[in-house]
Write a protein that holds these residues in place. Structure first.
Motif, mmCIF file in Angstrom:
data_model
loop_
_atom_site.group_PDB
_atom_site.id
_atom_site.type_symbol
_atom_site.label_atom_id
_atom_site.label_comp_id
_atom_site.label_asym_id
_atom_site.label_seq_id
_atom_site.Cartn_x
_atom_site.Cartn_y
_atom_site.Cartn_z
ATOM 1 N N GLY A 1 -9.516 -78.816 -21.690
ATOM 2 C CA GLY A 1 -10.266 -78.892 -22.937
ATOM 3 C C GLY A 1 -11.765 -78.911 -22.748
ATOM 4 N N GLU A 2 -12.226 -79.141 -21.523
ATOM 5 C CA GLU A 2 -13.663 -79.146 -21.252
ATOM 6 C C GLU A 2 -14.086 -77.824 -20.621
ATOM 7 N N ARG A 3 -15.157 -77.234 -21.145
ATOM 8 C CA ARG A 3 -15.697 -75.990 -20.591
ATOM 9 C C ARG A 3 -17.201 -76.071 -20.329
ATOM 10 N N GLY A 4 -17.740 -77.289 -20.315
ATOM 11 C CA GLY A 4 -19.160 -77.436 -20.029
ATOM 12 C C GLY A 4 -20.024 -77.210 -21.243
ATOM 13 N N ASN A 5 -21.303 -76.922 -20.989
ATOM 14 C CA ASN A 5 -22.279 -76.861 -22.074
ATOM 15 C C ASN A 5 -23.232 -75.688 -21.902
ATOM 16 N N LEU A 6 -23.519 -75.014 -23.025
ATOM 17 C CA LEU A 6 -24.603 -74.045 -23.082
ATOM 18 C C LEU A 6 -25.796 -74.736 -23.735
ATOM 19 N N ARG B 1 -19.510 -81.484 -14.639
ATOM 20 C CA ARG B 1 -18.704 -80.721 -15.627
ATOM 21 C C ARG B 1 -19.545 -80.285 -16.821
ATOM 22 N N THR B 2 -20.800 -79.935 -16.559
ATOM 23 C CA THR B 2 -21.655 -79.424 -17.630
ATOM 24 C C THR B 2 -21.990 -77.951 -17.438
ATOM 25 N N ALA B 3 -21.605 -77.345 -16.306
ATOM 26 C CA ALA B 3 -21.736 -75.896 -16.149
ATOM 27 C C ALA B 3 -20.819 -75.216 -17.152
ATOM 28 N N SER B 4 -21.301 -74.165 -17.798
ATOM 29 C CA SER B 4 -20.551 -73.502 -18.861
ATOM 30 C C SER B 4 -19.563 -72.499 -18.263
ATOM 31 N N LEU B 5 -18.271 -72.722 -18.532
ATOM 32 C CA LEU B 5 -17.202 -71.906 -17.955
ATOM 33 C C LEU B 5 -16.480 -71.100 -19.027
#
Length: 551
Positions: free
Chosen positions: A302-307, A289-293
């Protein structure tokens, strides 16, 4: 009086015959002549009989398929060796099973020294996804330091002692036993502080595995957050050493802020690389769940990953590499991550000119979630997509990982058919150790994509795993990846049950198998089993032989 110099040894000439040769020069070829490191001739059995003489070594293929060797366009050589030699966790289905496996491995003689290194757990396949604690892991390992990478290698489980020695407290992503982002990088580098001899042993293990599966080249995606410069130097040294191994196509994923900075990075490496590309992460992975969505994860509101990089940083890197005429590139998986990479291309083109950006031949790794507009922008800049088809086979369709994490958005994952249709250059790899070095499984995954709209033919997939891999690396020999007179003698021989043409559209099938179509045939892949590799040769040198092919 001086001794005259010794005459050079005659070049070895080998005739392979009585098989099937995959070549555009003659789709019905059954024989191939190799002179030294070069293909000298391909043709029929009758012609082979007429040219055979006592100066040649004659190899009877006994009906086997001889085809261009595979190129894996995204590999981590040392990590692959570690995964093959370390604690393998792909089969565990609970935290209890993981701890039991860890305890047994920690007591084994083969793991007596150093930290316990393991790979492959995937909590999305567990009925209870609860992970063990750091202290649980510490106890199971008898107090030894432990680093267990998740299947996607974007997070890991760590023991209390490793967390302490790596100084994880206070780092981004350090909460709990599963470390991510900055904490994961620190844990991985701490666990991989290994002597050069140990690193070479792991690399040798990975290279032997690749050769035994028909690979003649591997694109090594090194980066500072994965391993040291010494690790990259050791991997690249195989190209000049005496051992017959697959060729290493080296990349280094370090961010450059300017043309001068890029030049200094290249100078400090001590080895020549093909570009500042590969696993320079714009974002992470779907599984961790670290791919940026663009929108929330379906199973984590609430989670959208990371840039990991800003658009400005990525643009500066692209501009610097474009000015030097070398490849830049990024690891990019999520749709928001791809948006950032594409916006960076626009900024770089505005700074240095679109033609310079296109000419540099930049490459993006993975590009798993791409809509038609994004694909069109990739095509505009001639960006090569380096993708991993087995990701879809493992995690696509049904109630797999993509469905869990993305819901209906999974239909946009790994859009191979759309990329091809838009004219985006595409090459394929394994991301080993994320998925195994099994090229025919990867070809099959393209043919049997879980989204029928994104399926491609076996021939297109095979080219993506062979000739396209050389092209993506801007290899200096334009004939690499094909078996025609004058091309490098880099190939593999396969035991096959049936040869046929396999296409995504059944209406094309009957036309393609008509002899008038002159379409070379590939192994039938609908049985579920892969062809067995009998022989792998690179530039005329034998890398692997099963013993089943002989004179």
């Amino acid at each position: 009086m001086t001794d005259s110099p010794a005459a050079p040894a005659p070049r070895k000439v080998t005739l392979y015959r009585n098989g099937s040769v995959y070549t555009a020069a003659d789709p019905f070829a059954t024989a191939m002549l190799v002179d030294g490191d070069t293909v000298a001739w391909v043709g029929s059995e009758q012609a082979a009989t007429s040219i055979a003489d006592s100066s040649m070594e004659v190899i009877d293929l006994q009906g086997a398929l001889l085809a261009p060797g595979f190129v894996d366009s995204h590999v981590h050589v040392t990590e692959t060796g570690i995964a093959l030699a370390g604690l393998q966790l792909a089969g565990v289905r609970s935290a209890t099973e993981l701890l039991d496996a860890l305890a047994a491995f920690s007591l084994s003689a083969s793991s007596a020294d150093g930290p316990v290194l393991g790979h492959g757990w995937d909590e999305s396949t567990w009925s209870d996804p609860t992970l063990p604690t750091r202290d649980d892991i510490e106890r199971a390992a008898g107090g030894r330091q432990v680093y267990l990478s998740r299947v996607d290698v974007h997070s890991a489980l760590v023991s209390s002692s490793l967390a302490a020695s790596a100084g994880l407290d206070g780092l981004d992503g350090a909460a709990g036993s599963q470390v991510k982002r900055g904490a994961h990088t620190a844990a991985r580098l701490a666990a991989r502080q290994l002597p050069a001899d140990t690193l070479r042993t792991y690399q040798r293990r990975a290279l032997a595995e690749a050769a035994a599966n028909g690979y003649v080249a591997l694109a090594e995606m090194a980066a500072p957050h994965i391993g040291s410069i010494e690790d990259l130097q050791l991997a690249t040294a195989w190209n000049e050493g005496p051992d017959a191994v697959p060729e290493i196509l080296p990349y280094w994923g370090e961010l450059a802020t300017s043309q001068e900075h890029a030049q200094s990075i290249l100078a400090d490496l001590g080895v020549s690389v093909l570009g500042l590309a590969g696993d320079l992460n714009i974002d992470g992975s779907i599984g961790s769940r670290t791919a940026s969505l663009r929108a929330d994860y379906a199973d984590a509101p609430g989670e959208r990953g990371n840039l990991y990089l800003s658009v400005a940083e990525a643009a500066a890197h692209l501009a610097a590499c474009s000015l030097l005429g070398i490849q830049a590139g990024f690891h990019v998986i999520g749709d928001a991550g791809l948006d950032a990479a594409l916006d960076a291309l626009d900024l770089a083109a505005a700074e240095v000119g679109e033609q310079r950006v296109r000419a540099a031949g930049h490459r993006f790794e993975h590009v798993e979630l791409a809509d038609p507009a994004a694909i069109s922008r990739l095509a505009r800049y001639s960006v090569t997509v380096s993708a991993q088809p087995v990701f879809d086979a493992l995690w696509g369709g049904g109630n797999g990982l993509y469905q869990q994490r993305l819901g209906s958005r999974q239909l946009g994952m790994n859009a191979f058919g759309s990329l091809y249709a838009a004219g985006v250059p595409i090459c394929f790899g394994s991301d080993s150790p994320v998925t195994p070095l099994r090229p025919w499984s990867s070809v099959r995954a393209c043919l049997q994509h879980t989204n029928p709209a994104e399926q491609i033919s076996a021939r297109a997939a095979f080219l993506g795993h062979t000739r396209a891999g050389w092209r993506a690396a801007r290899y200096p020999n334009p004939m690499a990846g094909q078996l025609v007179p004058g091309a490098p003698a880099s190939f593999a021989v396969w035991e096959v049950e049936e040869l046929m043409v396999q296409v995504a559209d059944g209406r094309v099938q009957s036309w393609s198998t008509d002899p008038r179509a002159r379409t070379p045939l590939l192994p039938a892949l609908d049985t579920g089993s892969d062809p067995a590799c009998l022989l792998t040769v690179r530039d005329g040198r034998e890398l692997y032989a099963s013993g089943a092919v002989g004179a």
